[in-house]
Design an enzyme around this catalytic site. Structure first.
Site, PDB file in Angstrom:
ATOM      1  NE  ARG A  67      57.697  27.416  50.503  1.00 12.07           N
ATOM      2  CZ  ARG A  67      58.063  26.358  51.238  1.00 12.07           C
ATOM      3  NH1 ARG A  67      57.315  25.940  52.233  1.00 12.07           N
ATOM      4  NH2 ARG A  67      59.185  25.716  50.967  1.00 12.07           N
ATOM      5  CE1 TYR A 120      36.447  37.390  41.858  1.00 10.64           C
ATOM      6  CE2 TYR A 120      37.657  35.353  42.165  1.00 10.64           C
ATOM      7  CZ  TYR A 120      37.554  36.613  41.617  1.00 10.64           C
ATOM      8  OH  TYR A 120      38.562  37.092  40.830  1.00 10.64           O
ATOM      9  CG  ASP A 192      35.337  36.998  49.633  1.00  8.14           C
ATOM     10  OD1 ASP A 192      35.662  38.187  49.842  1.00  8.14           O
ATOM     11  OD2 ASP A 192      35.653  36.373  48.593  1.00  8.14           O
ATOM     12  CE  LYS A 217      39.701  41.962  43.241  1.00  8.87           C
ATOM     13  NZ  LYS A 217      38.818  40.878  43.575  1.00  8.87           N
TER      14      LYS A 217
HETATM   15  C1  PLP Z   1      38.777  39.473  43.392  1.00  7.12           C
HETATM   16  C2  PLP Z   1      38.016  38.632  44.348  1.00  7.12           C
HETATM   17  C3  PLP Z   1      38.519  37.396  44.771  1.00  7.12           C
HETATM   18  C4  PLP Z   1      39.794  36.808  44.237  1.00  7.12           C
HETATM   19  O1  PLP Z   1      40.920  37.549  44.592  1.00  7.12           O
HETATM   20  P1  PLP Z   1      42.273  37.605  43.732  1.00  7.12           P
HETATM   21  O2  PLP Z   1      43.100  38.559  44.508  1.00  7.12           O
HETATM   22  O3  PLP Z   1      41.927  38.076  42.365  1.00  7.12           O
HETATM   23  O4  PLP Z   1      42.837  36.223  43.697  1.00  7.12           O
HETATM   24  C5  PLP Z   1      37.773  36.696  45.705  1.00  7.12           C
HETATM   25  N1  PLP Z   1      36.593  37.154  46.174  1.00  7.12           N
HETATM   26  C6  PLP Z   1      36.088  38.331  45.774  1.00  7.12           C
HETATM   27  C7  PLP Z   1      34.780  38.784  46.321  1.00  7.12           C
HETATM   28  C8  PLP Z   1      36.769  39.109  44.846  1.00  7.12           C
HETATM   29  O5  PLP Z   1      36.253  40.267  44.442  1.00  7.12           O
END
Ligand code: PLP
Length: 401
Positions: A67, A120, A192, A217
């Site tokens: 961790r 999001y 983000d 993603k």
């Molecule tokens: C999918 C997504 C998240 C969240 O990510 P997870 O891996 O599902 O927790 C945050 N911001 C954006 C723009 C996303 O597409």
């Protein structure tokens, strides 16, 4: 609070080379293994009490407990930092674990967080929770021009939180403009960057402080791992590591770090194909009589097309569109697709399609959804790397049936 970052991605190697050979490629374990091992261990054995004490006090580099740090995960962190042009990076067990570590690590009761209007769904949910439980002030605004951003800043604003392109409307924010205003006021800017990956947009080079990804993603790219990463200055990353990463504990597993390191080796190649195919699919949709509106930064009809060309190295793989028949027509089409997977998530080699109003953004009240520009009939399409003709044919048959 903000610190100017000057370290850029080394210019002698291009991105694709850096992703395969650069920082975070190999561990010095003496074996010469081309691919890093998965250090599937929870803990690390000390030679003696004195060494354990040195490791915990930070006097000696090394590992103590997964961790707090793991060699495979650390390689991923080094690779992300180099690709984003940051000093340092941290990995988490999901994008939301990364986002919550940033928000809880950087914001305290009484602070104001200024956000772009399209967020999001779960990020919106977490900010609402912080507003209700921890008396954090949150405002969502359309950051279209400098004056609007300046006017929305309050004396207690400590963080500007952005998504660009925004999910799912692809609305863009001028990162240079916002980070310039933020720097003047000593406010931290977090972005983000999930929708573009570091291959297409590097916010730190544009003056922002923290970059966040749902690595689930494009970074992973194959739909087999849920993960998150953040990158920024040594000081900020260390602050987040010793507070929210360590104590909330949403860390990344070594096996998942391995999968992301593998995914990153083909990131440049995949993004090039996503760019090419999405452009063709967006043009196809725009010319189709049953489609009323297409949102894609690569279309000259996109209101912020010029900003997209300036700020991004490509337009990405995500498209949003509305059908002339609205909600009913969207449901009809989605239920008739054969190739495109009806699934949330994006950035995979597989084409995925979803309906924000009933899926990803169903938790956001309808009125708030509308303010974010998400109509009930809006469909989000993540164009994969299949033959692009097959993707277009699937959309055509589903719409026309
Ligand atoms: C999918 C997504 C998240 C969240 O990510 P997870 O891996 O599902 O927790 C945050 N911001 C954006 C723009 C996303 O597409």
């Amino acid at each position: 609070m903000s610190e100017l970052l000057t370290k850029m991605m080394p210019k002698e190697w291009g991105f694709a080379t850096q992703a395969i050979h650069g920082d975070g490629t190999r561990v010095a374990d003496g074996t010469g293994s081309l691919v890093p091992p998965i250090y599937q261990t929870s803990t690390f054995v000390f030679e003696n009490v004195e060494q354990g004490a040195r490791r915990f006090s930070g006097l000696e580099e090394g590992y103590a407990y997964t961790r707090l740090g793991n060699p495979t995960v650390q390689l991923l962190e080094e690779k992300i930092a180099s690709l984003e042009g940051a000093d340092s990076a941290l990995a988490f067990g999901s994008g939301m674990a990364a986002i919550s570590a940033v928000l809880l690590g950087m914001v305290k009761t009484g602070d104001h967080v200024l956000c772009s209007r399209s967020l999001y769904g779960c990020t919106f949910g977490l900010l609402k929770l912080m507003e209700e439980r921890y008396q954090v002030e949150v405002s969502l605004i359309e950051m279209s021009d400098e004056e609007t951003v300046r006017r929305a800043i309050r004396p207690n604003t400590t963080l500007i939180y952005l998504e660009t392109p925004a999910n799912p409307t692809l609305e863009l924010i001028d990162l240079k403009m916002v980070s310039k205003v933020a720097k003047e006021k000593g406010i931290c800017t977090a972005v983000d960057n999930t929708f573009l990956s570091p291959y297409l947009q590097r916010p730190i080079e544009l003056g922002c402080d923290i970059v966040i990804h749902s690595a689930t993603k494009y970074i992973g790219g194959h739909g087999d791992v849920v993960a998150g990463v953040i990158a920024g200055s040594h000081d900020m990353m260390q602050q987040i590591q010793i507070t929210t990463q360590k104590d909330l504990g949403g860390i990344l597993a070594p096996m998942d770090a391995f999968l992301l390191l593998r995914g990153l080796k083909t990131l440049a190649l995949r993004m090039e194909q996503h760019n090419r195919s999405a452009q063709l699919v967006a043009e196809f949709l725009e010319s189709h009589p049953l489609v009323s509106r297409v949102y894609y930064p690569g279309l000259s009809s996109f209101p912020q097309h010029e900003l997209a060309k300036k700020q991004m190295d490509g337009f990405g793989g995500v498209i949003a569109f509305e059908l002339t028949g609205g909600y009913e027509a969207a449901v009809h089409m989605l239920n008739r697709l054969k190739l495109c997977g009806l699934a949330v998530s994006l950035g995979d080699v597989d084409t995925l399609i979803q309906h924000p109003a009933s899926m990803t953004h169903s938790g956001v009240p309808r009125e708030e959804r509308w303010k974010m520009g998400i109509s009930d009939g809006l469909v989000r399409l993540s164009v994969g790397i299949e033959e692009v003709e097959d993707i277009m044919e699937d959309l055509r048959q589903a719409m026309e049936k």
